[in-house]
Scaffold this motif. Structure first.
Motif: not given
Length: 241
Positions: A193-207
């Motif tokens: 869950v932590h890895a998925a949350t970090a990936y989500r935050d990263e993709r949102i920031a990139l977008a």
């Protein structure tokens, strides 16, 4: 009737006077449910007395109990002249006390952790009965010798006991496995869950960064469309080459 102590004591001959000697210091034994028979040149042999040993438990099972009672004479006068046969009264009252205790107890409890309880409760009831019947006896100790199911069903009973023990063992093993696996699975789930949350935050920031860059380019394009178009063309050709 008189009571005398050690030393030189005179009495008239029988039938005018008689005397009885009672050893109040001796510790006597009463075997209930069995008798130890000594044969010449051999070790004592224990023989079960079924009439005394077989009893009904509180959960309607039959149990074979053998008990040893250690007792002393605490009052010589009462012992000699109150009860008709104090030692026989002790045997009968021991059976009564033991049956009343066993009758309120499950067989599993009596055979395992309940043995000290059986001894203590039997001692208390037996001493009360002996005092009530004025036997002059004091119970010095009670020792359970045997607490078993009858011979006819002993193996079947032990099979049930072993099955219960195996069941408890398997339950404990399963609980131990669960205590090991469940926290590990929860840790792995939290990590995912932590890895998925970090990936989500990263993709949102990139977008959001890409969108912001595009909006800035769009703003510059609107200010000078020809120049901006030419610059984008040159940047694109540069990346291609």
């Amino acid at each position: 009737m008189a009571q005398t102590g050690p030393g030189l004591n005179y009495r008239l001959p029988w039938p005018i006077q008689v005397h009885d000697i009672v050893n109040v210091a001796a510790v006597r034994r009463a075997e209930i449910g069995y008798r130890e028979v000594e044969e010449r040149g051999q070790e004592p042999v224990r023989r079960r007395i079924q009439e005394e040993s077989l009893m009904l438990t509180g959960d309607r099972n039959i149990v074979d109990i053998q008990i040893l009672v250690l007792y002393q004479v605490k009052d010589a006068v009462t012992f000699l002249f109150r009860a008709e046969n104090p030692e026989e009264a002790l045997r009968v009252n021991t059976e009564v006390a033991l049956r009343s205790v066993i009758g309120n107890m499950d067989i599993d409890h009596a055979m395992t952790v309940g043995r000290p309880e059986v001894e203590a409760e039997t001692w208390k009831i037996l001493q009360m009965l002996l005092d009530t019947h004025q036997t002059g006896l004091h119970v010095a100790g009670i020792e359970l010798q045997v607490v078993d199911p009858p011979d006819e069903v002993r193996e079947s009973f032990y099979d049930v006991v072993r099955a219960k023990a195996d069941r408890e063992r398997l339950i404990r093993e399963a609980e131990g496995y669960a205590r090991d696996v469940v926290p590990r699975a929860r840790g792995e789930a939290a990590a995912i869950v932590h890895a998925a949350t970090a990936y989500r935050d990263e993709r949102i920031a990139l977008a959001e960064g890409e969108a912001e860059r595009f909006l800035k380019i769009l703003e510059e394009y609107r200010k000078a469309e020809a120049v901006t178009r030419q610059r984008l063309y040159l940047e694109t050709i540069e990346r291609v080459l």
